[in-house]
Design a protein around this motif. Structure first.
Motif, PDB file in Angstrom:
ATOM      1  N   MET A   1       0.808  -1.204  -0.262  1.00 23.54           N
ATOM      2  CA  MET A   1       0.042  -0.080  -0.152  1.00 23.54           C
ATOM      3  C   MET A   1       0.815   1.316   0.000  1.00 23.54           C
ATOM      4  SD  MET A   1      -3.186   1.195   2.462  1.00 23.54           S
ATOM      5  CE  MET A   1      -3.589  -0.771   2.804  1.00 23.54           C
ATOM      6  N   ARG A   2       0.634   2.238  -1.051  1.00 26.26           N
ATOM      7  CA  ARG A   2       1.494   3.532  -0.933  1.00 26.26           C
ATOM      8  C   ARG A   2       1.352   4.073   0.225  1.00 26.26           C
ATOM      9  NH1 ARG A   2      -1.092   5.889  -6.215  1.00 26.26           N
ATOM     10  NH2 ARG A   2      -2.966   4.618  -5.303  1.00 26.26           N
ATOM     11  N   PRO A   3       2.289   5.009   0.676  1.00 23.58           N
ATOM     12  CA  PRO A   3       2.503   5.696   1.896  1.00 23.58           C
ATOM     13  C   PRO A   3       1.152   6.873   2.214  1.00 23.58           C
ATOM     14  CG  PRO A   3       4.517   5.718   0.757  1.00 23.58           C
ATOM     15  CD  PRO A   3       3.606   5.152  -0.066  1.00 23.58           C
ATOM     16  N   GLU A  23      -9.921  23.582   8.978  1.00 23.54           N
ATOM     17  CA  GLU A  23      -8.750  23.126   8.383  1.00 23.54           C
ATOM     18  C   GLU A  23      -8.779  21.811   8.303  1.00 23.54           C
ATOM     19  OE1 GLU A  23      -5.799  24.888  10.956  1.00 23.54           O
ATOM     20  OE2 GLU A  23      -6.622  26.897  10.629  1.00 23.54           O
ATOM     21  N   GLU A  24      -9.066  20.901   9.171  1.00 21.41           N
ATOM     22  CA  GLU A  24      -9.242  19.411   9.306  1.00 21.41           C
ATOM     23  C   GLU A  24      -9.928  18.897   7.992  1.00 21.41           C
ATOM     24  OE1 GLU A  24      -8.718  15.403  10.518  1.00 21.41           O
ATOM     25  OE2 GLU A  24      -7.634  17.007  10.549  1.00 21.41           O
ATOM     26  N   ILE A  25     -10.996  19.351   7.780  1.00 27.23           N
ATOM     27  CA  ILE A  25     -11.833  19.077   6.377  1.00 27.23           C
ATOM     28  C   ILE A  25     -11.049  19.363   5.325  1.00 27.23           C
ATOM     29  CG2 ILE A  25     -13.863  19.635   5.185  1.00 27.23           C
ATOM     30  CD1 ILE A  25     -15.351  20.085   7.734  1.00 27.23           C
ATOM     31  N   ALA A  26     -10.510  20.639   5.028  1.00 25.74           N
ATOM     32  CA  ALA A  26      -9.553  20.727   4.047  1.00 25.74           C
ATOM     33  C   ALA A  26      -8.073  19.887   3.929  1.00 25.74           C
ATOM     34  CB  ALA A  26      -8.896  22.199   3.983  1.00 25.74           C
ATOM     35  N   ARG A  27      -7.871  19.644   5.048  1.00 26.65           N
ATOM     36  CA  ARG A  27      -6.529  18.762   4.951  1.00 26.65           C
ATOM     37  C   ARG A  27      -6.963  17.245   4.389  1.00 26.65           C
ATOM     38  NH1 ARG A  27      -4.057  14.920   8.109  1.00 26.65           N
ATOM     39  NH2 ARG A  27      -5.876  14.678   9.764  1.00 26.65           N
ATOM     40  N   ARG A  28      -8.068  16.838   4.921  1.00 27.35           N
ATOM     41  CA  ARG A  28      -8.422  15.523   4.572  1.00 27.35           C
ATOM     42  C   ARG A  28      -8.700  15.514   2.821  1.00 27.35           C
ATOM     43  NH1 ARG A  28      -9.492  11.580   8.372  1.00 27.35           N
ATOM     44  NH2 ARG A  28      -9.021  10.118   6.762  1.00 27.35           N
ATOM     45  N   ALA A  29      -9.400  16.688   2.436  1.00 24.07           N
ATOM     46  CA  ALA A  29      -9.728  16.753   1.070  1.00 24.07           C
ATOM     47  C   ALA A  29      -8.387  16.742   0.474  1.00 24.07           C
ATOM     48  CB  ALA A  29     -10.429  17.924   0.739  1.00 24.07           C
ATOM     49  N   GLU A  30      -7.060  17.505   0.838  1.00 18.92           N
ATOM     50  CA  GLU A  30      -5.949  17.541   0.227  1.00 18.92           C
ATOM     51  C   GLU A  30      -5.361  16.134   0.209  1.00 18.92           C
ATOM     52  OE1 GLU A  30      -3.812  20.657   2.273  1.00 18.92           O
ATOM     53  OE2 GLU A  30      -5.111  22.132   1.335  1.00 18.92           O
ATOM     54  N   GLN A  31      -5.534  15.538   1.293  1.00 16.78           N
ATOM     55  CA  GLN A  31      -4.739  13.978   1.332  1.00 16.78           C
ATOM     56  C   GLN A  31      -5.533  13.187   0.277  1.00 16.78           C
ATOM     57  OE1 GLN A  31      -6.039  12.828   5.391  1.00 16.78           O
ATOM     58  NE2 GLN A  31      -3.763  12.755   6.066  1.00 16.78           N
ATOM     59  N   ILE A  32      -7.008  13.311   0.141  1.00 19.45           N
ATOM     60  CA  ILE A  32      -7.592  12.350  -1.050  1.00 19.45           C
ATOM     61  C   ILE A  32      -6.926  12.769  -2.413  1.00 19.45           C
ATOM     62  CG2 ILE A  32      -9.610  11.982  -2.379  1.00 19.45           C
ATOM     63  CD1 ILE A  32     -10.875  12.132   0.367  1.00 19.45           C
ATOM     64  N   GLU A  33      -6.756  14.108  -2.653  1.00 16.77           N
ATOM     65  CA  GLU A  33      -6.158  14.535  -4.076  1.00 16.77           C
ATOM     66  C   GLU A  33      -4.641  14.221  -4.109  1.00 16.77           C
ATOM     67  OE1 GLU A  33      -7.636  15.979  -6.474  1.00 16.77           O
ATOM     68  OE2 GLU A  33      -9.733  15.631  -5.130  1.00 16.77           O
ATOM     69  N   ARG A  37      -4.320   8.158  -8.906  1.00 18.29           N
ATOM     70  CA  ARG A  37      -5.094   7.371  -9.419  1.00 18.29           C
ATOM     71  C   ARG A  37      -4.604   6.481 -10.514  1.00 18.29           C
ATOM     72  NH1 ARG A  37      -6.685  11.266  -6.443  1.00 18.29           N
ATOM     73  NH2 ARG A  37      -8.917  11.634  -6.173  1.00 18.29           N
ATOM     74  N   PRO A  38      -5.041   5.021 -10.913  1.00 18.73           N
ATOM     75  CA  PRO A  38      -5.920   4.437  -9.730  1.00 18.73           C
ATOM     76  C   PRO A  38      -5.459   3.903  -8.693  1.00 18.73           C
ATOM     77  CG  PRO A  38      -5.009   2.987 -11.634  1.00 18.73           C
ATOM     78  CD  PRO A  38      -4.330   4.349 -11.922  1.00 18.73           C
ATOM     79  N   VAL A  39      -6.319   3.385  -7.798  1.00 19.81           N
ATOM     80  CA  VAL A  39      -5.866   2.862  -6.435  1.00 19.81           C
ATOM     81  C   VAL A  39      -5.945   1.025  -6.532  1.00 19.81           C
ATOM     82  CG1 VAL A  39      -6.751   4.641  -5.147  1.00 19.81           C
ATOM     83  CG2 VAL A  39      -8.362   2.760  -5.581  1.00 19.81           C
ATOM     84  N   THR A  40      -5.382   0.361  -6.078  1.00 18.78           N
ATOM     85  CA  THR A  40      -5.263  -0.956  -5.869  1.00 18.78           C
ATOM     86  C   THR A  40      -6.495  -1.547  -5.148  1.00 18.78           C
ATOM     87  OG1 THR A  40      -3.814  -1.321  -3.983  1.00 18.78           O
ATOM     88  CG2 THR A  40      -2.605  -0.919  -6.081  1.00 18.78           C
ATOM     89  N   VAL A  41      -6.986  -2.811  -5.448  1.00 17.71           N
ATOM     90  CA  VAL A  41      -7.848  -3.332  -4.633  1.00 17.71           C
ATOM     91  C   VAL A  41      -7.553  -3.353  -3.177  1.00 17.71           C
ATOM     92  CG1 VAL A  41      -8.893  -5.668  -3.973  1.00 17.71           C
ATOM     93  CG2 VAL A  41      -8.306  -4.966  -6.441  1.00 17.71           C
ATOM     94  N   GLU A  42      -6.112  -3.673  -2.545  1.00 17.64           N
ATOM     95  CA  GLU A  42      -6.299  -3.582  -1.212  1.00 17.64           C
ATOM     96  C   GLU A  42      -6.213  -2.147  -0.987  1.00 17.64           C
ATOM     97  OE1 GLU A  42      -2.084  -4.344   1.745  1.00 17.64           O
ATOM     98  OE2 GLU A  42      -1.812  -3.816  -0.339  1.00 17.64           O
ATOM     99  N   GLU A  43      -5.809  -0.964  -1.577  1.00 22.89           N
ATOM    100  CA  GLU A  43      -5.985   0.449  -1.085  1.00 22.89           C
ATOM    101  C   GLU A  43      -7.487   0.772  -1.213  1.00 22.89           C
ATOM    102  OE1 GLU A  43      -1.696   2.173  -2.828  1.00 22.89           O
ATOM    103  OE2 GLU A  43      -3.717   2.126  -4.239  1.00 22.89           O
ATOM    104  N   ALA A  44      -8.383   0.322  -1.912  1.00 27.32           N
ATOM    105  CA  ALA A  44      -9.760   0.696  -2.188  1.00 27.32           C
ATOM    106  C   ALA A  44     -10.459  -0.027  -0.796  1.00 27.32           C
ATOM    107  CB  ALA A  44     -10.371  -0.040  -3.283  1.00 27.32           C
ATOM    108  N   THR A  69     -11.928   4.051  -8.466  1.00 26.01           N
ATOM    109  CA  THR A  69     -10.703   4.093  -9.974  1.00 26.01           C
ATOM    110  C   THR A  69     -10.075   2.795  -9.654  1.00 26.01           C
ATOM    111  OG1 THR A  69      -9.000   5.138  -8.178  1.00 26.01           O
ATOM    112  CG2 THR A  69     -10.374   6.521  -9.560  1.00 26.01           C
ATOM    113  N   GLY A  70     -10.391   1.821  -8.792  1.00 28.04           N
ATOM    114  CA  GLY A  70      -9.679   0.665  -8.352  1.00 28.04           C
ATOM    115  C   GLY A  70     -10.065  -0.354  -9.719  1.00 28.04           C
ATOM    116  N   PRO A  71      -9.654  -1.348  -9.789  1.00 23.86           N
ATOM    117  CA  PRO A  71     -10.104  -2.382 -10.735  1.00 23.86           C
ATOM    118  C   PRO A  71     -11.242  -3.277 -10.188  1.00 23.86           C
ATOM    119  CG  PRO A  71      -8.177  -3.101  -9.597  1.00 23.86           C
ATOM    120  CD  PRO A  71      -8.343  -1.750  -8.994  1.00 23.86           C
ATOM    121  N   GLY A  72     -12.142  -3.245 -11.258  1.00 24.46           N
ATOM    122  CA  GLY A  72     -13.296  -3.966 -10.679  1.00 24.46           C
ATOM    123  C   GLY A  72     -14.242  -3.457  -9.656  1.00 24.46           C
ATOM    124  N   PRO A  73     -15.225  -4.294  -9.167  1.00 29.37           N
ATOM    125  CA  PRO A  73     -16.182  -3.686  -8.118  1.00 29.37           C
ATOM    126  C   PRO A  73     -15.498  -3.547  -6.648  1.00 29.37           C
ATOM    127  CG  PRO A  73     -16.589  -5.964  -8.735  1.00 29.37           C
ATOM    128  CD  PRO A  73     -15.386  -5.590  -9.554  1.00 29.37           C
TER     129      PRO A  73
END
Length: 107
Positions: A1-3, A23-33, A37-44, A69-73
């Motif tokens: 899993m990526r850092p 600030e917490e909401i903005a920080r979490r949004a920045e973390q997502i950004e 992409r794409p994420v792996t199955v494990e990451e998803a 963005t992960g592979p499959g469902p």
């Protein structure tokens, strides 16, 4: 899993509307950004544990789109049970209403 995924997951569920910490909401949004992409199955699957009690002023939708963005469902590949959260049900419904043939879906 990526850092960057590990860091996001380690910070736990997204805050809810009752937080007064913009600030917490903005920080979490920045973390997502920051998660490429794409994420792996494990990451998803790990990211799926990070939904909070509500849409966190739209940040939860960014998390939905990232997971998709992960592979499959991923996740879920089976119908969520009655105790599942609204976001797991949302992911299931969005996947189920997609363009895959019915025989490629798990019900």
């Amino acid at each position: 899993m990526r850092p960057e995924v590990r860091v996001f997951v380690a910070d736990g569920p997204l805050p809810g509307w009752d937080t007064d910490d913009d600030e917490e909401i903005a920080r979490r949004a920045e973390q997502i950004e920051a998660i490429s992409r794409p994420v792996t199955v494990e990451e998803a699957q790990a990211l799926d544990t990070c939904f909070g009690p509500d849409d966190c002023y739209g940040v939860a939708w960014s998390l939905v789109h990232l997971i998709e963005t992960g592979p499959g469902p991923v996740p879920p590949v089976t119908r969520p049970g009655p105790s599942s959260g609204v976001w797991q049900q949302t992911l299931w419904n969005r996947w189920r209403n997609g363009d895959l043939p019915d025989d490629d879906r798990t019900s």
